[in-house]
Design a protein around this motif. Structure first.
Motif, PDB file in Angstrom:
ATOM      1  N   HIS A 211       3.440  14.266  -0.877  1.00  0.00           N
ATOM      2  CA  HIS A 211       4.536  13.610  -0.154  1.00  0.00           C
ATOM      3  C   HIS A 211       4.588  12.094  -0.379  1.00  0.00           C
ATOM      4  O   HIS A 211       5.408  11.416   0.260  1.00  0.00           O
ATOM      5  CB  HIS A 211       4.407  13.901   1.347  1.00  0.00           C
ATOM      6  CG  HIS A 211       4.555  15.345   1.688  1.00  0.00           C
ATOM      7  ND1 HIS A 211       5.781  15.981   1.761  1.00  0.00           N
ATOM      8  CD2 HIS A 211       3.620  16.304   1.954  1.00  0.00           C
ATOM      9  CE1 HIS A 211       5.601  17.252   2.067  1.00  0.00           C
ATOM     10  NE2 HIS A 211       4.303  17.482   2.191  1.00  0.00           N
ATOM     11  N   ASP A 212       3.724  11.591  -1.259  1.00  0.00           N
ATOM     12  CA  ASP A 212       3.700  10.158  -1.571  1.00  0.00           C
ATOM     13  C   ASP A 212       3.631   9.324  -0.287  1.00  0.00           C
ATOM     14  O   ASP A 212       4.503   8.484  -0.006  1.00  0.00           O
ATOM     15  CB  ASP A 212       4.944   9.761  -2.386  1.00  0.00           C
ATOM     16  CG  ASP A 212       4.837   8.335  -2.936  1.00  0.00           C
ATOM     17  OD1 ASP A 212       3.700   7.847  -3.094  1.00  0.00           O
ATOM     18  OD2 ASP A 212       5.888   7.725  -3.190  1.00  0.00           O
ATOM     19  N   CYS A 213       2.602   9.565   0.502  1.00  0.00           N
ATOM     20  CA  CYS A 213       2.474   8.880   1.786  1.00  0.00           C
ATOM     21  C   CYS A 213       1.053   8.357   1.969  1.00  0.00           C
ATOM     22  O   CYS A 213       0.160   8.661   1.176  1.00  0.00           O
ATOM     23  CB  CYS A 213       2.841   9.821   2.935  1.00  0.00           C
ATOM     24  SG  CYS A 213       1.800  11.295   3.051  1.00  0.00           S
ATOM     25  N   ASN A 214       0.840   7.581   3.033  1.00  0.00           N
ATOM     26  CA  ASN A 214      -0.497   7.058   3.290  1.00  0.00           C
ATOM     27  C   ASN A 214      -1.358   8.096   4.010  1.00  0.00           C
ATOM     28  O   ASN A 214      -0.889   9.197   4.341  1.00  0.00           O
ATOM     29  CB  ASN A 214      -0.429   5.745   4.082  1.00  0.00           C
ATOM     30  CG  ASN A 214       0.191   5.912   5.464  1.00  0.00           C
ATOM     31  OD1 ASN A 214       0.232   7.003   6.031  1.00  0.00           O
ATOM     32  ND2 ASN A 214       0.690   4.812   6.011  1.00  0.00           N
ATOM     33  N   LEU A 215      -2.600   7.738   4.258  1.00  0.00           N
ATOM     34  CA  LEU A 215      -3.547   8.703   4.822  1.00  0.00           C
ATOM     35  C   LEU A 215      -3.167   9.153   6.232  1.00  0.00           C
ATOM     36  O   LEU A 215      -3.350  10.321   6.587  1.00  0.00           O
ATOM     37  CB  LEU A 215      -4.957   8.108   4.828  1.00  0.00           C
ATOM     38  CG  LEU A 215      -5.602   7.955   3.448  1.00  0.00           C
ATOM     39  CD1 LEU A 215      -6.826   7.046   3.516  1.00  0.00           C
ATOM     40  CD2 LEU A 215      -5.996   9.325   2.885  1.00  0.00           C
ATOM     41  N   ARG A 216      -2.629   8.236   7.028  1.00  0.00           N
ATOM     42  CA  ARG A 216      -2.256   8.630   8.391  1.00  0.00           C
ATOM     43  C   ARG A 216      -1.143   9.673   8.365  1.00  0.00           C
ATOM     44  O   ARG A 216      -1.216  10.704   9.034  1.00  0.00           O
ATOM     45  CB  ARG A 216      -1.817   7.410   9.202  1.00  0.00           C
ATOM     46  CG  ARG A 216      -1.655   7.734  10.701  1.00  0.00           C
ATOM     47  CD  ARG A 216      -1.157   6.543  11.512  1.00  0.00           C
ATOM     48  NE  ARG A 216      -1.963   5.351  11.337  1.00  0.00           N
ATOM     49  CZ  ARG A 216      -3.149   5.146  11.916  1.00  0.00           C
ATOM     50  NH1 ARG A 216      -3.677   6.089  12.689  1.00  0.00           N
ATOM     51  NH2 ARG A 216      -3.799   4.014  11.722  1.00  0.00           N
ATOM     52  N   MET A 217      -0.105   9.400   7.580  1.00  0.00           N
ATOM     53  CA  MET A 217       0.997  10.356   7.496  1.00  0.00           C
ATOM     54  C   MET A 217       0.539  11.655   6.828  1.00  0.00           C
ATOM     55  O   MET A 217       0.980  12.742   7.216  1.00  0.00           O
ATOM     56  CB  MET A 217       2.165   9.741   6.723  1.00  0.00           C
ATOM     57  CG  MET A 217       3.422  10.610   6.723  1.00  0.00           C
ATOM     58  SD  MET A 217       4.015  10.994   8.394  1.00  0.00           S
ATOM     59  CE  MET A 217       4.506   9.364   8.961  1.00  0.00           C
TER      60      MET A 217
END
Length: 238
Positions: A211-217
């Motif tokens: 999803h090309d997102c950071n670790l939290r997301m």
């Protein structure tokens, strides 16, 4: 927890699996006291390994020195990490170079580990954080505005819902042991904890790549997707 076990058992028979965090003599698990801090360290190793680094030789600042923070400090020290500052509600300990206590959170280090209160990283101090990595050992130590600031600065934040999950994971192990009526030794508890924490990190990273997102997301997306899939499989979809 012993009282809860006793009260429940009065009406339903001896039921050690009804609650976790019990004394060892009443079915508690070895390794439970250190489990949250140990899980934080395993999570840290997984994150650093992804970036070609290890605990050995890096510098750490630990905010909070209760059960979680003290175990994190002890285990990081054992693994060769250099802890340059530690603070708790009574104050802070300086390193030989003389860290300004009020500026503890903005002191430069490789890894910042908030282990106590929520909201310690906020819009007022997030811009001054010079750590490359933040490991959220406390619950909600980073508020949303700080999260955005840190993200723009390129600071990698390992979210609390994963990083401090070692305690509840070993609580699950305690339940498993109670159901089996068989007690694990501490080595097995720690080995299983490392296995689960490491596997969970890679699952989160895969979600981040998808999803090309950071670790939290990535962690939130993974959790929600598992609940959603279970709901569909049980025939509860609308």
């Amino acid at each position: 927890m012993a009282w809860i076990l006793d009260e429940y058992s009065k009406f339903h028979g001896y039921s050690p699996a009804i609650v976790t965090g019990k004394p060892l003599d009443l079915g508690g698990s070895l390794g439970r006291e250190a489990s949250t801090g140990r899980g934080v360290v395993y999570a840290t190793e997984a994150l650093l390994g992804e970036h070609g680094k290890s605990i050995n030789g890096l510098t750490f600042v630990i905010k909070g020195f209760g059960n979680v923070g003290s175990w994190v400090a002890r285990l990081i020290h054992e693994k060769g990490g250099k802890i340059v500052a530690v603070s708790d509600v009574t104050g802070a300990i300086k390193n030989p170079n003389g860290i300004d206590i009020p500026a503890l959170l903005v002191h430069e280090c490789d890894v910042l580990v908030p282990c106590a209160l929520g909201g310690v990283l906020n819009r007022e101090n997030a811009r001054d954080v010079k750590a490359k990595f933040i490991i959220e050992a406390a619950n909600h130590p980073t508020d949303p505005e700080a999260d955005e600031i840190l993200s723009k600065k390129g600071v990698i934040v390992l979210p609390d819902m994963y990083a401090n999950a070692g305690g509840v994971t070993v609580s699950y192990f305690e339940w498993v042991q109670n159901m089996q009526a068989f007690m694990w030794n501490e080595e097995k508890v720690n080995e299983e904890l490392k296995k689960y924490m490491t596997k969970a990190f890679h699952s989160i990273k895969n979600m981040c790549r998808t999803h090309d997102c950071n670790l939290r997301m990535g962690a939130f997306t993974l959790g929600v997707s598992r609940v959603a899939r279970s709901t569909v499989l049980r025939g509860w979809e609308a």
